[in-house]
Write a protein that holds these residues in place. Sequence first.
Motif, mmCIF file in Angstrom:
data_model
loop_
_atom_site.group_PDB
_atom_site.id
_atom_site.type_symbol
_atom_site.label_atom_id
_atom_site.label_comp_id
_atom_site.label_asym_id
_atom_site.label_seq_id
_atom_site.Cartn_x
_atom_site.Cartn_y
_atom_site.Cartn_z
ATOM 1 N N VAL A 94 39.375 38.472 33.498
ATOM 2 C CA VAL A 94 40.792 38.648 33.740
ATOM 3 C C VAL A 94 41.368 37.991 35.039
ATOM 4 O O VAL A 94 40.680 38.240 36.043
ATOM 5 N N SER A 95 42.367 37.180 35.113
ATOM 6 C CA SER A 95 42.942 36.656 36.305
ATOM 7 C C SER A 95 44.277 36.794 36.344
ATOM 8 O O SER A 95 45.161 36.925 35.174
ATOM 9 N N PRO A 147 39.076 45.692 37.484
ATOM 10 C CA PRO A 147 39.598 47.333 37.326
ATOM 11 C C PRO A 147 39.447 47.806 38.533
ATOM 12 O O PRO A 147 38.255 47.716 39.598
ATOM 13 N N GLY A 148 40.191 48.638 38.905
ATOM 14 C CA GLY A 148 40.263 49.337 40.248
ATOM 15 C C GLY A 148 41.212 48.674 41.215
ATOM 16 O O GLY A 148 41.418 49.516 42.298
ATOM 17 N N GLY A 149 41.236 47.667 41.174
ATOM 18 C CA GLY A 149 42.285 46.802 42.142
ATOM 19 C C GLY A 149 43.748 47.187 41.903
ATOM 20 O O GLY A 149 44.214 47.509 40.802
ATOM 21 N N ILE A 174 45.228 48.287 38.119
ATOM 22 C CA ILE A 174 44.569 47.867 37.179
ATOM 23 C C ILE A 174 43.425 48.706 36.695
ATOM 24 O O ILE A 174 42.587 49.020 37.492
ATOM 25 N N LEU A 175 43.711 49.196 35.531
ATOM 26 C CA LEU A 175 42.657 50.393 35.086
ATOM 27 C C LEU A 175 41.638 49.685 34.120
ATOM 28 O O LEU A 175 41.928 48.871 33.571
#
Length: 71
Positions: A22-23, A54-56, A67-68
């Motif tokens: 993902v970007s 994820p986590g960001g 972002i999960l």
Amino acid sequence: MLPAEQHLSRNHLDILVNGWTVSASDLGSANGSAYRGDFGEIALVPHVPTPIQPGGTLMLGTLGVDILPAR
């Protein structure tokens, strides 16, 4: 819905999904975009895809979008 004091352009950011990658790419927005991840915050260069994890958190101007991970 955004709080009244926050503004976000209609065409602010592209999120690209290619398989498991993902970007995000800023679309030349007035207030810019950034990504906060494990290594700090980096400004997104307009029209250049930046990998996100994820986590960001994506920062769209002053609005943060977490972002999960997939469930």
